[in-house]
Design a protein around this motif. Sequence first.
Motif, PDB file in Angstrom:
ATOM      1  N   VAL A 123       0.964  -1.277   0.032  1.00 29.59           N
ATOM      2  CA  VAL A 123      -0.091  -0.168   0.037  1.00 29.59           C
ATOM      3  C   VAL A 123       0.789   1.160   0.163  1.00 29.59           C
ATOM      4  CG1 VAL A 123      -1.438   1.382   1.362  1.00 29.59           C
ATOM      5  CG2 VAL A 123      -1.830  -1.137   1.113  1.00 29.59           C
ATOM      6  N   LEU A 124       1.986   1.324   0.738  1.00 34.11           N
ATOM      7  CA  LEU A 124       2.877   2.574   0.924  1.00 34.11           C
ATOM      8  C   LEU A 124       3.548   2.534  -0.412  1.00 34.11           C
ATOM      9  CD1 LEU A 124       4.438   2.085   4.385  1.00 34.11           C
ATOM     10  CD2 LEU A 124       2.535   3.880   3.659  1.00 34.11           C
ATOM     11  N   ASN A 125       4.206   1.569  -1.063  1.00 33.95           N
ATOM     12  CA  ASN A 125       4.734   1.660  -2.454  1.00 33.95           C
ATOM     13  C   ASN A 125       3.838   2.358  -3.422  1.00 33.95           C
ATOM     14  OD1 ASN A 125       7.040   0.510  -1.444  1.00 33.95           O
ATOM     15  ND2 ASN A 125       6.778  -1.280  -2.192  1.00 33.95           N
ATOM     16  N   GLN A 126       2.209   1.907  -3.342  1.00 32.36           N
ATOM     17  CA  GLN A 126       1.320   2.268  -4.386  1.00 32.36           C
ATOM     18  C   GLN A 126       1.086   3.851  -3.977  1.00 32.36           C
ATOM     19  OE1 GLN A 126       0.161   0.506  -6.785  1.00 32.36           O
ATOM     20  NE2 GLN A 126      -0.608   2.509  -7.598  1.00 32.36           N
ATOM     21  N   ILE A 127       1.232   4.266  -2.883  1.00 33.43           N
ATOM     22  CA  ILE A 127       0.857   5.823  -2.645  1.00 33.43           C
ATOM     23  C   ILE A 127       2.254   6.375  -3.113  1.00 33.43           C
ATOM     24  CG2 ILE A 127       0.935   7.269  -0.678  1.00 33.43           C
ATOM     25  CD1 ILE A 127      -0.739   5.170   0.993  1.00 33.43           C
ATOM     26  N   VAL A 128       3.311   5.834  -2.877  1.00 28.86           N
ATOM     27  CA  VAL A 128       4.686   6.587  -3.460  1.00 28.86           C
ATOM     28  C   VAL A 128       4.694   6.720  -4.611  1.00 28.86           C
ATOM     29  CG1 VAL A 128       7.084   6.642  -3.598  1.00 28.86           C
ATOM     30  CG2 VAL A 128       5.916   6.235  -1.277  1.00 28.86           C
ATOM     31  N   TYR A 129       4.240   5.725  -5.406  1.00 25.70           N
ATOM     32  CA  TYR A 129       3.936   5.706  -7.140  1.00 25.70           C
ATOM     33  C   TYR A 129       3.138   6.671  -7.467  1.00 25.70           C
ATOM     34  CZ  TYR A 129       6.526   1.065  -6.876  1.00 25.70           C
ATOM     35  OH  TYR A 129       7.512   0.193  -6.732  1.00 25.70           O
ATOM     36  N   GLU A 130       1.904   6.978  -6.981  1.00 20.20           N
ATOM     37  CA  GLU A 130       1.064   7.951  -7.377  1.00 20.20           C
ATOM     38  C   GLU A 130       1.568   9.363  -6.942  1.00 20.20           C
ATOM     39  OE1 GLU A 130      -2.718   6.346  -5.775  1.00 20.20           O
ATOM     40  OE2 GLU A 130      -2.447   4.697  -7.004  1.00 20.20           O
ATOM     41  N   LEU A 131       2.424   9.732  -6.403  1.00 25.50           N
ATOM     42  CA  LEU A 131       2.968  10.964  -5.863  1.00 25.50           C
ATOM     43  C   LEU A 131       3.363  11.627  -6.919  1.00 25.50           C
ATOM     44  CD1 LEU A 131       4.764  10.417  -2.447  1.00 25.50           C
ATOM     45  CD2 LEU A 131       2.797  11.369  -2.754  1.00 25.50           C
TER      46      LEU A 131
END
Length: 178
Positions: A123-131
């Motif tokens: 989930v955290l990786n997905q959030i970072v990718y969308e930044l």
Amino acid sequence: MDEIAVAASSSSSIDENISSPSSSFSSIFRNYPLLSAIAAFILAQSLKLLTSWYKERRWDAKLLIASGGMPSSHSATVTALAIAIGFQDGFSGSLFATAVTLACVVMYDSSGVRLHAGRQAEVLNQIVYELPAEHPLAETRPLRELLGHTPPQVVAGGVLGSVIAAIGHLVNEVVARA
């Protein structure tokens, strides 16, 4: 006078039990519980490579040292150790109880805490990718996601460890008779 004789005899038996470093090192190779645990770990890690090839039709040598995946090498290792201790020292002893407790903690942790930490990393990786690209965290290296095991992976590791310990016990018995 008897006390001196007892002290002298116990001193000589202590000297007989002290061994050279080379013989202590070679005795490690006769430690059936340790060898069972190592064999279970190596086999479980190797099976991860094979299961990956079966699913994806490609070899990924990184799986030989990776955590997570099928079967759980953590479960295989601690189960093989516990069962081998049971065969060697008895299933009613405190050493076996300690090994089983350790195995349960490791298996619970790998299918609980570590599994959920891996899911949080996804989930955290997905959030970072969308930044947006200009965000200070946008260039952050991704977190490792494959950390824990699903319950079937833990059970498979436990079964594998039990089988390795049983085979090791049979081999140990044959060698002892020879």
